[in-house]
Design a protein around this motif. Sequence first.
Motif, mmCIF file in Angstrom:
data_model
loop_
_atom_site.group_PDB
_atom_site.id
_atom_site.type_symbol
_atom_site.label_atom_id
_atom_site.label_comp_id
_atom_site.label_asym_id
_atom_site.label_seq_id
_atom_site.Cartn_x
_atom_site.Cartn_y
_atom_site.Cartn_z
ATOM 1 N N ASP A 1 0.864 -1.186 0.000
ATOM 2 C CA ASP A 1 0.000 0.000 0.000
ATOM 3 C C ASP A 1 0.899 1.235 0.000
ATOM 4 O O ASP A 1 1.503 1.568 1.016
ATOM 5 N N VAL A 2 1.004 1.889 -1.146
ATOM 6 C CA VAL A 2 1.881 3.062 -1.289
ATOM 7 C C VAL A 2 1.084 4.327 -0.964
ATOM 8 O O VAL A 2 0.007 4.542 -1.525
ATOM 9 N N GLY A 3 1.629 5.176 -0.086
ATOM 10 C CA GLY A 3 0.880 6.351 0.371
ATOM 11 C C GLY A 3 -0.167 5.888 1.368
ATOM 12 O O GLY A 3 -1.360 6.146 1.236
ATOM 13 N N ALA A 4 0.318 5.186 2.400
ATOM 14 C CA ALA A 4 -0.598 4.484 3.323
ATOM 15 C C ALA A 4 -1.454 5.448 4.133
ATOM 16 O O ALA A 4 -2.519 5.057 4.608
ATOM 17 N N GLY A 5 -1.016 6.697 4.316
ATOM 18 C CA GLY A 5 -1.827 7.697 5.023
ATOM 19 C C GLY A 5 -2.213 7.209 6.412
ATOM 20 O O GLY A 5 -1.357 7.012 7.278
ATOM 21 N N THR A 6 -3.491 6.994 6.630
ATOM 22 C CA THR A 6 -3.985 6.555 7.945
ATOM 23 C C THR A 6 -3.706 5.082 8.227
ATOM 24 O O THR A 6 -3.917 4.615 9.341
ATOM 25 N N GLY A 7 -3.348 4.329 7.203
ATOM 26 C CA GLY A 7 -3.142 2.883 7.368
ATOM 27 C C GLY A 7 -4.419 2.076 7.182
ATOM 28 O O GLY A 7 -4.405 0.849 7.329
ATOM 29 N N TYR A 8 -5.526 2.762 6.818
ATOM 30 C CA TYR A 8 -6.812 2.043 6.697
ATOM 31 C C TYR A 8 -6.716 0.886 5.694
ATOM 32 O O TYR A 8 -7.093 -0.256 5.997
ATOM 33 N N LEU A 9 -6.212 1.179 4.492
ATOM 34 C CA LEU A 9 -6.193 0.116 3.474
ATOM 35 C C LEU A 9 -5.134 -0.934 3.799
ATOM 36 O O LEU A 9 -5.328 -2.117 3.503
ATOM 37 N N THR A 10 -4.029 -0.512 4.412
ATOM 38 C CA THR A 10 -3.025 -1.512 4.809
ATOM 39 C C THR A 10 -3.668 -2.507 5.768
ATOM 40 O O THR A 10 -3.453 -3.718 5.676
ATOM 41 N N ALA A 11 -4.474 -1.973 6.706
ATOM 42 C CA ALA A 11 -5.169 -2.853 7.665
ATOM 43 C C ALA A 11 -6.138 -3.783 6.934
ATOM 44 O O ALA A 11 -6.185 -4.995 7.210
ATOM 45 N N ALA A 12 -6.891 -3.228 5.990
ATOM 46 C CA ALA A 12 -7.850 -4.055 5.241
ATOM 47 C C ALA A 12 -7.107 -5.127 4.431
ATOM 48 O O ALA A 12 -7.528 -6.297 4.399
ATOM 49 N N PHE A 13 -5.995 -4.741 3.804
ATOM 50 C CA PHE A 13 -5.195 -5.732 3.046
ATOM 51 C C PHE A 13 -4.728 -6.842 3.988
ATOM 52 O O PHE A 13 -4.776 -8.018 3.659
ATOM 53 N N GLY A 14 -4.240 -6.417 5.170
ATOM 54 C CA GLY A 14 -3.745 -7.392 6.145
ATOM 55 C C GLY A 14 -4.825 -8.389 6.528
ATOM 56 O O GLY A 14 -4.573 -9.594 6.616
ATOM 57 N N MET A 15 -6.041 -7.876 6.757
ATOM 58 C CA MET A 15 -7.142 -8.777 7.143
ATOM 59 C C MET A 15 -7.456 -9.752 6.007
ATOM 60 O O MET A 15 -7.839 -10.892 6.244
ATOM 61 N N MET A 16 -7.322 -9.279 4.759
ATOM 62 C CA MET A 16 -7.683 -10.146 3.626
ATOM 63 C C MET A 16 -6.609 -11.195 3.336
ATOM 64 O O MET A 16 -6.928 -12.336 3.026
ATOM 65 N N VAL A 17 -5.337 -10.818 3.432
ATOM 66 C CA VAL A 17 -4.283 -11.807 3.136
ATOM 67 C C VAL A 17 -3.992 -12.686 4.351
ATOM 68 O O VAL A 17 -3.407 -13.771 4.211
ATOM 69 N N GLY A 18 -4.391 -12.221 5.546
ATOM 70 C CA GLY A 18 -4.291 -13.047 6.751
ATOM 71 C C GLY A 18 -2.880 -13.179 7.289
ATOM 72 O O GLY A 18 -1.926 -12.614 6.750
ATOM 73 N N LYS A 19 -2.763 -13.993 8.336
ATOM 74 C CA LYS A 19 -1.467 -14.063 9.015
ATOM 75 C C LYS A 19 -0.420 -14.843 8.223
ATOM 76 O O LYS A 19 0.774 -14.703 8.467
ATOM 77 N N GLU A 20 -0.869 -15.623 7.249
ATOM 78 C CA GLU A 20 0.105 -16.312 6.382
ATOM 79 C C GLU A 20 0.570 -15.405 5.244
ATOM 80 O O GLU A 20 1.527 -15.733 4.536
ATOM 81 N N GLY A 21 -0.115 -14.299 5.041
ATOM 82 C CA GLY A 21 0.247 -13.366 3.978
ATOM 83 C C GLY A 21 1.091 -12.225 4.523
ATOM 84 O O GLY A 21 1.599 -12.288 5.649
ATOM 85 N N ARG A 22 1.212 -11.170 3.687
ATOM 86 C CA ARG A 22 2.033 -10.035 4.104
ATOM 87 C C ARG A 22 1.426 -8.755 3.546
ATOM 88 O O ARG A 22 1.127 -8.682 2.342
ATOM 89 N N ALA A 23 1.198 -7.785 4.428
ATOM 90 C CA ALA A 23 0.699 -6.466 3.989
ATOM 91 C C ALA A 23 1.705 -5.417 4.439
ATOM 92 O O ALA A 23 2.047 -5.342 5.618
ATOM 93 N N VAL A 24 2.177 -4.627 3.475
ATOM 94 C CA VAL A 24 3.189 -3.607 3.749
ATOM 95 C C VAL A 24 2.614 -2.248 3.361
ATOM 96 O O VAL A 24 2.097 -2.082 2.258
ATOM 97 N N GLY A 25 2.721 -1.291 4.272
ATOM 98 C CA GLY A 25 2.323 0.084 3.948
ATOM 99 C C GLY A 25 3.547 0.964 3.933
ATOM 100 O O GLY A 25 4.435 0.820 4.784
ATOM 101 N N ILE A 26 3.618 1.882 2.958
ATOM 102 C CA ILE A 26 4.733 2.834 2.936
ATOM 103 C C ILE A 26 4.171 4.247 2.787
ATOM 104 O O ILE A 26 3.291 4.493 1.961
#
Length: 274
Positions: free
Chosen positions: A133-158
Amino acid sequence: MSGLSLQRLAVCCRCSCQPPPHNPCGATVFRQSGCAPLRVSVFRNMEYFWRGRTQNNRELVESLKQNGSLRTKRVADVMEQVDRGLFVPPNELPYIDNPMPIGYNATISAPHMHAACLELLSGHLQPGMCALDVGAGTGYLTAAFGMMVGKEGRAVGIEHIPELTHQAIENVQRSRAGHLLASGSLSLHTGDGREGYPAGAPYDAIHVGAAASEVPQALVDQLKPGGRMVIPVGDIFQELTVIDKAPDGSLKQWGATSVRYVPLTSRQSQLGHN
Ligand code: SAH
């Protein structure tokens, strides 16, 4: 007016949530860190009553379902789990379908734009996948990505404004995605998102929350074959552009809708220091 579909421009012009030259209507503007002039606050509050009161996250999600912004159960569920109220600054109205200032000449995107980007990327946000998630701002979408890919996945916000990165970390910690931050499958970093985040590459999904004049090559390079990037492209007229990388590495792109985002730029230029 980050993350605003142009169809809704007439409404959002009234809250003039962008500094010049990005404010298309030239109305009252914020000068610094989300300082809302009184006139803007009054308009925003009136608008809140005119447009129907979605007073909590569940009501917001229901209204997005009803107006067609949310089309799939999976995305509706994640937007219900990630409470927007935890990401919007306390003096703003979190549950109306508008972008809101978050300081540093940035905004949290409107809920219908969060919904649109999640819907476009949903197939590339399956459990175990990697998302940037580029331009993560508040982190809202990074959080949503994290929930969707789960603990076996990886969500990175910059995010390139360190104060926003710190706030985003606090926001995510308070949210249902907090455990992913603690376990390391979700992370937020300060840096120039035009260079992506090579340490976590390649990514199945890349979202860019600010408008680029041209698609940064580093982001194309960090997209996995079979992956998808969603990025607003353009200066004054911007198109939410979807870029698909085929398994053989070839690229196809198409425009999803016209939008108005803050620019993907340098920190100095965003803060008005040059
Ligand atoms: N998706 C975010 C949108 C925030 S607005 C949300 O809804 O909260 C766009 C963000 O992009 C701003 O926070 C801004 O600081 C950031 N940004 C702009 N240019 C950037 C760059 N070159 N690198 C990283 N972040 C950038």
